[in-house]
Design an enzyme around this catalytic site. Structure first.
Site, PDB file in Angstrom:
ATOM      1  N   SER A   4       0.916  -1.395   0.069  1.00 31.37           N
ATOM      2  CA  SER A   4       0.127   0.128  -0.052  1.00 31.37           C
ATOM      3  C   SER A   4       0.863   1.233   0.005  1.00 31.37           C
ATOM      4  O   SER A   4       1.969   1.222   0.538  1.00 31.37           O
ATOM      5  CB  SER A   4      -1.007   0.026   1.403  1.00 31.37           C
ATOM      6  OG  SER A   4      -1.607   1.314   1.506  1.00 31.37           O
ATOM      7  N   GLU A  35       0.122   3.654   1.898  1.00 30.60           N
ATOM      8  CA  GLU A  35       0.406   4.042   3.156  1.00 30.60           C
ATOM      9  C   GLU A  35       1.698   3.809   3.751  1.00 30.60           C
ATOM     10  O   GLU A  35       1.973   4.300   5.016  1.00 30.60           O
ATOM     11  CB  GLU A  35      -0.946   3.598   3.821  1.00 30.60           C
ATOM     12  CG  GLU A  35      -2.345   4.007   3.513  1.00 30.60           C
ATOM     13  CD  GLU A  35      -2.394   5.464   4.228  1.00 30.60           C
ATOM     14  OE1 GLU A  35      -1.735   6.045   5.079  1.00 30.60           O
ATOM     15  OE2 GLU A  35      -3.239   6.405   3.512  1.00 30.60           O
ATOM     16  N   TYR A  57      -2.096   0.365  10.318  1.00 32.33           N
ATOM     17  CA  TYR A  57      -2.267  -0.353   9.003  1.00 32.33           C
ATOM     18  C   TYR A  57      -1.051  -0.206   8.182  1.00 32.33           C
ATOM     19  O   TYR A  57      -0.411  -0.872   7.588  1.00 32.33           O
ATOM     20  CB  TYR A  57      -3.535   0.473   8.349  1.00 32.33           C
ATOM     21  CG  TYR A  57      -3.521   0.128   6.843  1.00 32.33           C
ATOM     22  CD1 TYR A  57      -4.107  -1.173   6.483  1.00 32.33           C
ATOM     23  CD2 TYR A  57      -3.013   0.827   5.821  1.00 32.33           C
ATOM     24  CE1 TYR A  57      -4.285  -1.738   5.273  1.00 32.33           C
ATOM     25  CE2 TYR A  57      -3.293   0.552   4.208  1.00 32.33           C
ATOM     26  CZ  TYR A  57      -3.773  -0.758   4.041  1.00 32.33           C
ATOM     27  OH  TYR A  57      -3.853  -1.161   2.833  1.00 32.33           O
TER      28      TYR A  57
END
Length: 337
Positions: free
Chosen positions: A131, A133, A154
């Site tokens: 990801s 992120e 996360y």
């Protein structure tokens, strides 16, 4: 004989689009579904409940990324040609409220699946859903050489899964790849994710069913793409001769405020009349800007995005309006896009 694939997270947005893609290529698709007291397969119902052609089959199995033994047994039984790990607790804001669960499912879940492949001794290729992120506070543009600086549980869990994938590739010779996907959306996006939260609210406000939309940080910059195009990139990664890691993104950035304006304008509304700030939607640590550089994917995979976020916002609004109209009329609607 066609190939077979195993998809974790098959009931999610990406899982449903990937299933359609693989079936169109003649795959037999196996999906992992967590056992629950309620059904959560609506994104797959049009496939699973419809006629299935010979050699193009979808089979669902009850299993969980928390159960390593079950994963080993299932892999030995199925012996899939490809494995796509899309399963995760994938909501960034929720990960602050459930950090241990997120770490276990999103991080350790990836490790369990990798170890299950190694322990089962099967010959397969695995895609790990990484990801954007993971980049977190690192300034854009971000590519495969950008250092990670996650700003959420996360993001931390995804960094763990990323390096576990690299480690199993280097230590055991697994054909294991990381797809570092930037935000990708569609009418099938979960209703708690910011883009779908916006477009669903637009439909409800236009229909007179909702008066306000409460939001957090409107200045966050994101690189939003179209999910059906992104699953094509996943598949292409596993067709290469050599495993590697790739950023998948559009390179076109927009703020949450811009997405709001575009979505409301698509319905003939002024967003500023309806949107209000609520601090509970802010993250304890914010990611200011994620803008991807997918040059490597374009060069080696032949992949390029076609749908940019302004068009995507309009597509999602139209789909949510159509779905709400059908619900109010008491009819079912299938979201194909």
């Amino acid at each position: 004989m066609g190939k077979s694939a195993l998809i974790t997270g098959i009931t999610g947005q990406d899982g449903s689009y990937l299933t359609e893609l693989l079936l169109s290529k003649g795959y037999t698709v196996h999906g992992l579904v967590r056992r629950s007291s309620s059904f959560n397969t609506e994104r797959l119902d049009h496939i699973y409940q419809g006629p299935q052609e010979p050699g193009r089959t979808l089979v669902l199995h009850h299993a969980d990324l928390s159960d390593g033994v079950a994963l080993v047994n299932l892999l030995r039984d199925l012996r899939p040609d490809e494995v796509y790990n899309l399963g995760a607790q994938s909501h960034v804001r929720v990960s602050f409220d459930a950090p241990l669960y997120t770490g276990d499912v999103t991080g350790m879940g990836a490790m369990r699946l990798l170890e299950a492949i190694r322990a089962s001794g099967i010959d397969t290729r695995i895609y790990q859903a990484s990801s954007s992120e993971m980049f977190g506070a690192t300034p854009p543009p971000q590519n495969e050489r950008t250092p990670f600086h996650p700003r959420s549980p996360y993001g931390c869990a995804k960094v763990f899964g990323y390096w576990a994938t690299v480690n199993y590739r280097e230590a055991y010779g697994l054909f294991a790849v990381n797809g570092i996907l930037f935000n990708h959306e569609s009418p099938r996006r979960g209703e708690t994710f910011v883009t779908r939260k916006i477009t669903r609210a637009v439909a409800r406000i236009k229909a007179g069913l909702q008066e306000r939309l409460y939001m957090g940080n409107l200045d966050a910059v994101r690189d939003w793409g179209y999910a059906p195009e992104y699953v094509e990139a996943m598949w292409r990664m596993l067709q290469r001769d050599v495993p590697d890691d790739y950023v998948v993104a559009t390179g076109q950035a927009g703020t949450v405020r811009q997405f709001l304006e575009t979505a409301f304008t698509a319905a003939g509304l002024d967003w500023s009349d309806y949107v209000r700030f609520d601090p509970k939607y802010e993250r304890p640590a914010e990611v200011d800007a994620l803008i991807g550089d997918a040059s490597k994917a374009e060069e080696l995979l032949g992949w390029k995005p076609r749908v940019m976020w302004p068009e995507l916002a309009r597509v999602m609004v139209e789909a949510d309006i159509a779905q709400l109209d059908a619900e109010l009329a008491g009819t079912a609607v299938r979201i194909d896009r």
